[in-house]
Design a protein around this motif. Sequence first.
Motif, PDB file in Angstrom:
ATOM      1  N   ALA A 181       0.833  -1.199   0.000  1.00  0.00           N
ATOM      2  CA  ALA A 181       0.000   0.000   0.000  1.00  0.00           C
ATOM      3  C   ALA A 181       0.867   1.248   0.000  1.00  0.00           C
ATOM      4  O   ALA A 181       1.940   1.269   0.615  1.00  0.00           O
ATOM      5  CB  ALA A 181      -0.918   0.002   1.216  1.00  0.00           C
ATOM      6  N   PRO A 182       0.410   2.319  -0.667  1.00  0.00           N
ATOM      7  CA  PRO A 182       1.178   3.566  -0.681  1.00  0.00           C
ATOM      8  C   PRO A 182       1.040   4.310   0.644  1.00  0.00           C
ATOM      9  O   PRO A 182       0.219   3.968   1.501  1.00  0.00           O
ATOM     10  CB  PRO A 182       0.529   4.354  -1.819  1.00  0.00           C
ATOM     11  N   GLU A 183       1.835   5.345   0.804  1.00  0.00           N
ATOM     12  CA  GLU A 183       1.819   6.138   2.032  1.00  0.00           C
ATOM     13  C   GLU A 183       0.438   6.746   2.288  1.00  0.00           C
ATOM     14  O   GLU A 183      -0.026   6.799   3.430  1.00  0.00           O
ATOM     15  CB  GLU A 183       2.870   7.246   1.934  1.00  0.00           C
ATOM     16  N   SER A 184      -0.234   7.182   1.207  1.00  0.00           N
ATOM     17  CA  SER A 184      -1.541   7.817   1.368  1.00  0.00           C
ATOM     18  C   SER A 184      -2.563   6.866   1.978  1.00  0.00           C
ATOM     19  O   SER A 184      -3.431   7.272   2.758  1.00  0.00           O
ATOM     20  CB  SER A 184      -2.057   8.321   0.017  1.00  0.00           C
ATOM     21  N   GLU A 185      -2.440   5.576   1.655  1.00  0.00           N
ATOM     22  CA  GLU A 185      -3.402   4.603   2.191  1.00  0.00           C
ATOM     23  C   GLU A 185      -3.154   4.350   3.679  1.00  0.00           C
ATOM     24  O   GLU A 185      -4.095   4.102   4.437  1.00  0.00           O
ATOM     25  CB  GLU A 185      -3.311   3.301   1.406  1.00  0.00           C
ATOM     26  N   ILE A 186      -1.904   4.415   4.097  1.00  0.00           N
ATOM     27  CA  ILE A 186      -1.613   4.279   5.527  1.00  0.00           C
ATOM     28  C   ILE A 186      -2.199   5.472   6.283  1.00  0.00           C
ATOM     29  O   ILE A 186      -2.808   5.320   7.352  1.00  0.00           O
ATOM     30  CB  ILE A 186      -0.087   4.188   5.757  1.00  0.00           C
ATOM     31  N   GLU A 187      -2.035   6.675   5.724  1.00  0.00           N
ATOM     32  CA  GLU A 187      -2.581   7.865   6.376  1.00  0.00           C
ATOM     33  C   GLU A 187      -4.104   7.841   6.420  1.00  0.00           C
ATOM     34  O   GLU A 187      -4.724   8.374   7.342  1.00  0.00           O
ATOM     35  CB  GLU A 187      -2.088   9.125   5.656  1.00  0.00           C
ATOM     36  N   ASP A 188      -4.729   7.200   5.393  1.00  0.00           N
ATOM     37  CA  ASP A 188      -6.192   7.150   5.347  1.00  0.00           C
ATOM     38  C   ASP A 188      -6.786   6.386   6.523  1.00  0.00           C
ATOM     39  O   ASP A 188      -7.955   6.596   6.878  1.00  0.00           O
ATOM     40  CB  ASP A 188      -6.654   6.494   4.038  1.00  0.00           C
ATOM     41  N   VAL A 189      -5.997   5.503   7.136  1.00  0.00           N
ATOM     42  CA  VAL A 189      -6.485   4.785   8.309  1.00  0.00           C
ATOM     43  C   VAL A 189      -6.859   5.774   9.411  1.00  0.00           C
ATOM     44  O   VAL A 189      -7.824   5.569  10.161  1.00  0.00           O
ATOM     45  CB  VAL A 189      -5.416   3.789   8.822  1.00  0.00           C
ATOM     46  N   PHE A 190      -6.123   6.877   9.475  1.00  0.00           N
ATOM     47  CA  PHE A 190      -6.324   7.870  10.542  1.00  0.00           C
ATOM     48  C   PHE A 190      -7.043   9.118  10.033  1.00  0.00           C
ATOM     49  O   PHE A 190      -6.944  10.178  10.636  1.00  0.00           O
ATOM     50  CB  PHE A 190      -4.965   8.267  11.136  1.00  0.00           C
ATOM     51  N   ILE A 191      -7.765   8.980   8.931  1.00  0.00           N
ATOM     52  CA  ILE A 191      -8.328  10.148   8.256  1.00  0.00           C
ATOM     53  C   ILE A 191      -9.265  10.953   9.149  1.00  0.00           C
ATOM     54  O   ILE A 191      -9.383  12.164   9.023  1.00  0.00           O
ATOM     55  CB  ILE A 191      -9.053   9.698   6.956  1.00  0.00           C
ATOM     56  N   PHE A 192      -9.940  10.281  10.106  1.00  0.00           N
ATOM     57  CA  PHE A 192     -10.930  10.984  10.918  1.00  0.00           C
ATOM     58  C   PHE A 192     -10.377  11.464  12.263  1.00  0.00           C
ATOM     59  O   PHE A 192     -11.091  12.112  13.011  1.00  0.00           O
ATOM     60  CB  PHE A 192     -12.154  10.103  11.151  1.00  0.00           C
ATOM     61  N   VAL A 193      -9.123  11.131  12.554  1.00  0.00           N
ATOM     62  CA  VAL A 193      -8.516  11.622  13.798  1.00  0.00           C
ATOM     63  C   VAL A 193      -7.205  12.343  13.522  1.00  0.00           C
ATOM     64  O   VAL A 193      -6.503  12.737  14.445  1.00  0.00           O
ATOM     65  CB  VAL A 193      -8.271  10.454  14.785  1.00  0.00           C
ATOM     66  N   MET A 194      -6.899  12.519  12.232  1.00  0.00           N
ATOM     67  CA  MET A 194      -5.612  13.087  11.846  1.00  0.00           C
ATOM     68  C   MET A 194      -5.361  14.443  12.488  1.00  0.00           C
ATOM     69  O   MET A 194      -4.245  14.769  12.914  1.00  0.00           O
ATOM     70  CB  MET A 194      -5.544  13.215  10.315  1.00  0.00           C
ATOM     71  N   ASP A 195      -6.416  15.274  12.594  1.00  0.00           N
ATOM     72  CA  ASP A 195      -6.227  16.640  13.078  1.00  0.00           C
ATOM     73  C   ASP A 195      -6.012  16.721  14.577  1.00  0.00           C
ATOM     74  O   ASP A 195      -5.658  17.786  15.089  1.00  0.00           O
ATOM     75  CB  ASP A 195      -7.436  17.503  12.686  1.00  0.00           C
ATOM     76  N   GLU A 196      -6.236  15.630  15.305  1.00  0.00           N
ATOM     77  CA  GLU A 196      -6.104  15.674  16.762  1.00  0.00           C
ATOM     78  C   GLU A 196      -4.929  14.852  17.286  1.00  0.00           C
ATOM     79  O   GLU A 196      -4.531  15.003  18.436  1.00  0.00           O
ATOM     80  CB  GLU A 196      -7.396  15.161  17.421  1.00  0.00           C
ATOM     81  N   MET A 197      -4.389  13.984  16.463  1.00  0.00           N
ATOM     82  CA  MET A 197      -3.404  13.025  16.946  1.00  0.00           C
ATOM     83  C   MET A 197      -1.976  13.498  16.657  1.00  0.00           C
ATOM     84  O   MET A 197      -1.753  14.480  15.943  1.00  0.00           O
ATOM     85  CB  MET A 197      -3.635  11.672  16.274  1.00  0.00           C
ATOM     86  N   LYS A 198      -1.016  12.769  17.202  1.00  0.00           N
ATOM     87  CA  LYS A 198       0.391  12.943  16.874  1.00  0.00           C
ATOM     88  C   LYS A 198       0.847  11.683  16.149  1.00  0.00           C
ATOM     89  O   LYS A 198       0.568  10.569  16.593  1.00  0.00           O
ATOM     90  CB  LYS A 198       1.229  13.148  18.133  1.00  0.00           C
ATOM     91  N   MET A 199       1.533  11.876  15.015  1.00  0.00           N
ATOM     92  CA  MET A 199       1.935  10.709  14.229  1.00  0.00           C
ATOM     93  C   MET A 199       3.268  10.983  13.547  1.00  0.00           C
ATOM     94  O   MET A 199       3.495  12.062  13.009  1.00  0.00           O
ATOM     95  CB  MET A 199       0.867  10.386  13.175  1.00  0.00           C
ATOM     96  N   GLU A 200       4.162   9.977  13.599  1.00  0.00           N
ATOM     97  CA  GLU A 200       5.411  10.006  12.858  1.00  0.00           C
ATOM     98  C   GLU A 200       5.409   8.815  11.919  1.00  0.00           C
ATOM     99  O   GLU A 200       5.262   7.668  12.352  1.00  0.00           O
ATOM    100  CB  GLU A 200       6.616   9.925  13.802  1.00  0.00           C
ATOM    101  N   LEU A 201       5.542   9.089  10.633  1.00  0.00           N
ATOM    102  CA  LEU A 201       5.519   8.034   9.624  1.00  0.00           C
ATOM    103  C   LEU A 201       6.744   8.199   8.722  1.00  0.00           C
ATOM    104  O   LEU A 201       6.976   9.264   8.159  1.00  0.00           O
ATOM    105  CB  LEU A 201       4.236   8.129   8.786  1.00  0.00           C
ATOM    106  N   LYS A 202       7.539   7.125   8.633  1.00  0.00           N
ATOM    107  CA  LYS A 202       8.701   7.192   7.748  1.00  0.00           C
ATOM    108  C   LYS A 202       8.938   5.826   7.126  1.00  0.00           C
ATOM    109  O   LYS A 202       8.619   4.781   7.693  1.00  0.00           O
ATOM    110  CB  LYS A 202       9.940   7.651   8.514  1.00  0.00           C
ATOM    111  N   GLU A 203       9.458   5.885   5.918  1.00  0.00           N
ATOM    112  CA  GLU A 203       9.855   4.650   5.244  1.00  0.00           C
ATOM    113  C   GLU A 203      11.236   4.278   5.761  1.00  0.00           C
ATOM    114  O   GLU A 203      12.134   5.121   5.824  1.00  0.00           O
ATOM    115  CB  GLU A 203       9.882   4.857   3.734  1.00  0.00           C
ATOM    116  N   VAL A 204      11.372   3.036   6.160  1.00  0.00           N
ATOM    117  CA  VAL A 204      12.609   2.602   6.806  1.00  0.00           C
ATOM    118  C   VAL A 204      13.768   2.762   5.834  1.00  0.00           C
ATOM    119  O   VAL A 204      13.724   2.291   4.694  1.00  0.00           O
ATOM    120  CB  VAL A 204      12.509   1.141   7.285  1.00  0.00           C
ATOM    121  N   GLY A 205      14.803   3.513   6.316  1.00  0.00           N
ATOM    122  CA  GLY A 205      15.990   3.709   5.498  1.00  0.00           C
ATOM    123  C   GLY A 205      15.844   4.819   4.488  1.00  0.00           C
ATOM    124  O   GLY A 205      16.716   4.993   3.643  1.00  0.00           O
TER     125      GLY A 205
END
Length: 671
Positions: free
Chosen positions: A215-239
């Motif tokens: 899955a692309p990065e956008s699909e991972i972010e879509d999991v949190f689409i309804f809480v994105m504005d309130e949460m803290k998240m760090e997402l990186k591709e390893v390496g």
Amino acid sequence: MNNIDPIAVFKTEAAEQLEVIEAGLLDLTSDLDDRAQIDAVFRGLHTLKGSGSMFGFDQLAAFTHHCETAFDRVRKGEAPATIELISAVLDAQGHMQALLETPNGDHEAMSRKLLENLQRAVGGAASAVPAAAPAGVVAVASKAAEQNTKRSWQLKFSLPANSMINGTNPLGLLDELRDLGECEITAETQDIPSIDDLDPREIHVHWTVSLVTEAPESEIEDVFIFVMDEMKMELKEVGSSPAQTVEAEKPAIVGVAQTPNNAAQPAESDKSLPEAKAQRQNDNVRVPALRLDEMMDRVGELVIAQSRLSQMAGSAADLGLRSVSEEIERLSGELRDTMMVLRMMPVASLFSRFRRLVHDLARETGKDIELITEGETTEVDKTVIDRLADPLIHLVRNSIDHGLENPQDRIAAGKPPTGRVHLSAHQTGSEVVITIRDDGRGINRDRVRAKAEANGLIQPDQQLSDQELLQLIFQPGFSTAEKVTNLSGRGVGMDVVKKTIEALRGAIDVKSNIGEGSEIALRIPLTLAIIDGLLVRVGSGNYVIPLSAVEECLELSVEEDLRSRGRSFISLRDHLVPFIRLRELFNTGTEPEVFQKVVVISTGAERVGLVVDQIIGDHQTVIKSMSKLHSNVASFSGATILGDGNVALILDVAHLVAAGQHQEAQMRAAG
């Protein structure tokens, strides 16, 4: 003690979400490539599925999941948005309502049928909609990869402490991450407080996730689409590149989440966040309608008590009492106005229901129909809106079935193939006028008259005005349809419309031109609770005339009264206006006053005068229902209590105007 039922709250919010989904689907019919509406429908389905699962509505969650999957394919460009898909999801949306209302019912057969229709609409892709899956089981749809190679991601995220209170289930988010590929989840528990300080309603855990997925990065972010504005998240591709940090300070909204590039804000700024969020959350409060009704009853009683106090203060010499009375009168008036505003709702909530109705009727009749709405911001009492729904459904259905021609007939008549139904609302004084207009064939007056004579409603040689003839369509059992259809033709419906509007103290005006269409205007009072009235005396009794219907007041001398005997007309600026002597109508048995008064009232373009003995003045009128014994007395629409404790009857303006116009027609025919 908190008596709020979370299931009831969920049902209310789910019903609103279904309306949002329906509105988005109907908007898509006019522009199938509208990305914003496609995303909005997907988010609505996603929210409904997640919330339904969290509150135990498993059948609803499972069924909605398939619709969500279908729209997910559209959102990713894997399938086109088509009219067939929109129709299939609209049908499914109606089934979702049934799953919401009866979550434990046997819906499997209907679910299978609708899912088969949905599968055909998206091209029969088995991975998109598993039609044979049991209704109570959520099938995990395969994720379409934008890249053929798997990528490794590291994700760290924490949710706001009050997330569970607001309806977010962390386990559901983790399950969605697992569905994306190979997933390893670690719960970070070092921030959990001691048992004495622990609040079980709050989240004190954050998570570290290692994810290998196509899955692309956008699909991972879509999991949190309804809480994105309130949460803290760090997402990186390893390496690969450094992590992008997401930290928002605004409450979650329904929209496409954007990932800001700014780093996390200093801890000091977080201290004011709970207070600011609480302030924003308190901007809107959901209040049961029953409580508003109870408050309106109390305000009505207060107005009656204030009226009595004003009457007592007026006859007293105590200036202090008069001052207090005036102050209470001002405050009760402001409270009344505030209460009236609280009960007001825009008619948009009523008009929005007809988009789906027109869409379905267009499919059923094979006609091309365009619905145009205007004046949606016009506000009416909630009770009025609730009671107007059924009459408007009958009128819109009749406009489509009887009024609009099929495309071939419209082209032959020189019209565009698409017929138009126009719904509009505007306020006139203390009335709201709701108009239903179509550009169809119009009402055939010869057919109306023939049907009325056949039903014994009028005599073959009876003279009728055009308005009286058109009003015959509201008689019980009356229909000019040549055959009975699923929509109309049984003579049931229009009489219900008239009874409902009259029960609301409203009136109906009808206009129609052959070949050009018809227009039906419903004149409805803004509110059913408290009105401004004109208090008058007839004989020894007091009566209230709704002030919104009063045009002017005139004096009628004894000479003019005697001169008009046999022809009850007054000349008003070169126009003859019929008038009714209320003393005779109510059979008071009293002699007329030396100087009687004529109160000219109107509904629309029709006017009539009411002869009274005395005009007492304006009066804040709290409307009380008539007893069952007097409910059929046509001259009155209700009653009110005066300041001295006596009862005054409220005159039914629509009935009296109709009686005056009928009297005028009879006199003209006799002359």
